[in-house]
Motif scaffolding. Structure first.
Motif, PDB file in Angstrom:
ATOM      1  N   ARG A 157       0.818  -1.221   0.000  1.00 13.32           N
ATOM      2  CA  ARG A 157       0.000   0.000   0.000  1.00 13.32           C
ATOM      3  C   ARG A 157       0.848   1.267   0.000  1.00 13.32           C
ATOM      4  N   MET A 158       2.088   1.153   0.400  1.00  9.26           N
ATOM      5  CA  MET A 158       2.985   2.312   0.387  1.00  9.26           C
ATOM      6  C   MET A 158       3.474   2.630  -1.018  1.00  9.26           C
ATOM      7  N   LEU A 159       3.404   1.661  -1.910  1.00 11.47           N
ATOM      8  CA  LEU A 159       3.966   1.813  -3.251  1.00 11.47           C
ATOM      9  C   LEU A 159       2.973   2.480  -4.192  1.00 11.47           C
ATOM     10  N   ALA A 160       3.497   3.142  -5.210  1.00 11.92           N
ATOM     11  CA  ALA A 160       2.664   3.922  -6.124  1.00 11.92           C
ATOM     12  C   ALA A 160       2.176   3.133  -7.334  1.00 11.92           C
ATOM     13  N   SER A 161       2.956   2.187  -7.800  1.00 13.16           N
ATOM     14  CA  SER A 161       2.576   1.514  -9.054  1.00 13.16           C
ATOM     15  C   SER A 161       2.108   0.085  -8.793  1.00 13.16           C
ATOM     16  N   GLU A 162       1.059  -0.275  -9.492  1.00 14.11           N
ATOM     17  CA  GLU A 162       0.482  -1.603  -9.327  1.00 14.11           C
ATOM     18  C   GLU A 162       1.444  -2.735  -9.700  1.00 14.11           C
ATOM     19  N   PRO A 163       2.255  -2.594 -10.754  1.00 16.67           N
ATOM     20  CA  PRO A 163       3.197  -3.685 -11.044  1.00 16.67           C
ATOM     21  C   PRO A 163       4.165  -3.967  -9.888  1.00 16.67           C
ATOM     22  N   VAL A 164       4.641  -2.932  -9.215  1.00 20.71           N
ATOM     23  CA  VAL A 164       5.558  -3.138  -8.090  1.00 20.71           C
ATOM     24  C   VAL A 164       4.778  -3.685  -6.881  1.00 20.71           C
ATOM     25  N   GLN A 165       3.561  -3.209  -6.698  1.00 21.50           N
ATOM     26  CA  GLN A 165       2.722  -3.763  -5.633  1.00 21.50           C
ATOM     27  C   GLN A 165       2.545  -5.269  -5.835  1.00 21.50           C
ATOM     28  N   GLU A 166       2.255  -5.661  -7.052  1.00 24.07           N
ATOM     29  CA  GLU A 166       2.056  -7.079  -7.363  1.00 24.07           C
ATOM     30  C   GLU A 166       3.330  -7.871  -7.131  1.00 24.07           C
ATOM     31  N   GLN A 167       4.493  -7.281  -7.406  1.00 23.78           N
ATOM     32  CA  GLN A 167       5.759  -7.976  -7.146  1.00 23.78           C
ATOM     33  C   GLN A 167       5.905  -8.284  -5.655  1.00 23.78           C
ATOM     34  N   VAL A 168       5.576  -7.313  -4.821  1.00 19.92           N
ATOM     35  CA  VAL A 168       5.664  -7.512  -3.369  1.00 19.92           C
ATOM     36  C   VAL A 168       4.715  -8.621  -2.928  1.00 19.92           C
ATOM     37  N   LEU A 169       3.481  -8.553  -3.400  1.00 16.49           N
ATOM     38  CA  LEU A 169       2.494  -9.564  -3.017  1.00 16.49           C
ATOM     39  C   LEU A 169       2.887 -10.949  -3.521  1.00 16.49           C
ATOM     40  N   GLN A 170       3.361 -11.019  -4.772  1.00 20.69           N
ATOM     41  CA  GLN A 170       3.756 -12.304  -5.340  1.00 20.69           C
ATOM     42  C   GLN A 170       4.948 -12.893  -4.592  1.00 20.69           C
ATOM     43  N   ALA A 171       5.908 -12.060  -4.244  1.00 19.90           N
ATOM     44  CA  ALA A 171       7.066 -12.539  -3.491  1.00 19.90           C
ATOM     45  C   ALA A 171       6.621 -13.115  -2.148  1.00 19.90           C
ATOM     46  N   SER A 172       5.689 -12.465  -1.509  1.00 22.25           N
ATOM     47  CA  SER A 172       5.187 -12.955  -0.219  1.00 22.25           C
ATOM     48  C   SER A 172       4.374 -14.232  -0.389  1.00 22.25           C
ATOM     49  N   ARG A 173       3.548 -14.300  -1.420  1.00 20.88           N
ATOM     50  CA  ARG A 173       2.778 -15.526  -1.668  1.00 20.88           C
ATOM     51  C   ARG A 173       3.726 -16.705  -1.929  1.00 20.88           C
ATOM     52  N   THR A 174       4.768 -16.466  -2.723  1.00 19.62           N
ATOM     53  CA  THR A 174       5.736 -17.521  -3.036  1.00 19.62           C
ATOM     54  C   THR A 174       6.452 -17.979  -1.768  1.00 19.62           C
ATOM     55  N   LEU A 175       6.897 -17.035  -0.962  1.00 15.50           N
ATOM     56  CA  LEU A 175       7.580 -17.372   0.289  1.00 15.50           C
ATOM     57  C   LEU A 175       6.656 -18.182   1.197  1.00 15.50           C
ATOM     58  N   LEU A 176       5.425 -17.717   1.361  1.00 15.47           N
ATOM     59  CA  LEU A 176       4.490 -18.411   2.241  1.00 15.47           C
ATOM     60  C   LEU A 176       4.183 -19.818   1.737  1.00 15.47           C
ATOM     61  N   GLU A 177       4.046 -19.956   0.426  1.00 15.06           N
ATOM     62  CA  GLU A 177       3.783 -21.276  -0.142  1.00 15.06           C
ATOM     63  C   GLU A 177       4.949 -22.225   0.153  1.00 15.06           C
ATOM     64  N   GLN A 178       6.182 -21.737  -0.021  1.00 16.90           N
ATOM     65  CA  GLN A 178       7.362 -22.557   0.261  1.00 16.90           C
ATOM     66  C   GLN A 178       7.411 -22.957   1.739  1.00 16.90           C
ATOM     67  N   VAL A 179       7.165 -21.984   2.594  1.00 16.53           N
ATOM     68  CA  VAL A 179       7.206 -22.246   4.040  1.00 16.53           C
ATOM     69  C   VAL A 179       6.124 -23.238   4.445  1.00 16.53           C
ATOM     70  N   LEU A 180       4.914 -23.043   3.925  1.00 18.89           N
ATOM     71  CA  LEU A 180       3.826 -23.949   4.247  1.00 18.89           C
ATOM     72  C   LEU A 180       4.078 -25.360   3.715  1.00 18.89           C
ATOM     73  N   ASP A 181       4.650 -25.468   2.537  1.00 21.90           N
ATOM     74  CA  ASP A 181       4.957 -26.782   1.971  1.00 21.90           C
ATOM     75  C   ASP A 181       6.038 -27.492   2.817  1.00 21.90           C
ATOM     76  N   GLU A 182       7.032 -26.737   3.251  1.00 18.71           N
ATOM     77  CA  GLU A 182       8.103 -27.315   4.072  1.00 18.71           C
ATOM     78  C   GLU A 182       7.596 -27.715   5.452  1.00 18.71           C
ATOM     79  N   ALA A 183       6.657 -26.923   5.973  1.00 22.49           N
ATOM     80  CA  ALA A 183       6.125 -27.186   7.308  1.00 22.49           C
ATOM     81  C   ALA A 183       5.095 -28.309   7.298  1.00 22.49           C
ATOM     82  N   GLY A 184       4.603 -28.667   6.118  1.00 14.12           N
ATOM     83  CA  GLY A 184       3.533 -29.666   6.013  1.00 14.12           C
ATOM     84  C   GLY A 184       4.029 -31.031   6.068  1.00 14.12           C
TER      85      GLY A 184
END
Length: 184
Positions: A157-184
């Motif tokens: 929400r601090m960022l101005a452009s949607e493409p960069v916002q999506e990069q942040v969200l995608q990076a977090s989704r990818t990290l969480l998916e990896q962590v959840l898969d490893e923890a499962g």
């Protein structure tokens, strides 16, 4: 003129709903009692018929907003948790500050608020952490995931452009998916 108990309760509910939306959109501390009451069509003087202070209203706003979150469920299975995290870390949620999670827009204000507000936030966050910790089998991982999600949304929400916002969200989704898969 005296109003019925039912009318008073309806007004209180309108004030809570409106205050939550206003707080998430533009901050709670910066909106005065008169502005909060004007949003529901009443004068500032009527406020004290519903709450003893603005801090008491903020405590109720935090209770309502965090308690109504779909993430605050006490029982959640791993597939549902993954779906909720994907929805949380989406552009739709990022752009819906008023209707979305109250932690990114109100976190700093909650941190600066009086103890009852922080205690209310803590109650709901601990409940969330315990539910996620039970699902994941790791209470520390639950705290890390909560922090990652809230932080990613706040940074997005601090960022101005949607493409960069999506990069942040995608990076977090990818990290969480990896962590959840490893923890499962």
């Amino acid at each position: 003129m005296r109003y019925s108990t039912e009318h008073k309760q309806q007004t209180r509910e309108k004030l809570l709903a409106s205050s939550g939306a206003l707080a998430k959109r533009g901050g709670f501390a910066g909106t005065g009692v008169a502005g909060l009451m004007k949003a529901i069509g009443l004068t500032g003087g009527a406020f004290y018929n519903h709450f003893p202070s603005k801090d008491d209203l903020f405590t109720e706003v935090v209770r309502r907003e965090l308690g109504n979150s779909p993430l605050a469920r006490t029982s959640i299975d791993r597939p549902r948790l993954k779906r909720l995290l994907e929805q949380y870390l989406s552009l739709a949620h990022l752009h819906d500050a008023e209707g979305g999670c109250p932690l990114p827009p109100l976190g700093v204000e909650i941190a600066r608020a009086e103890r009852p507000v922080r205690e209310e936030a803590e109650h709901w966050l601990v409940q969330l952490q315990q539910a996620w910790g039970a699902t994941l089998g790791d209470p520390q991982l639950a705290w890390a995931l909560i922090s990652q999600c809230v932080g990613a949304l706040m940074v997005g929400r601090m960022l101005a452009s949607e493409p960069v916002q999506e990069q942040v969200l995608q990076a977090s989704r990818t990290l969480l998916e990896q962590v959840l898969d490893e923890a499962g």
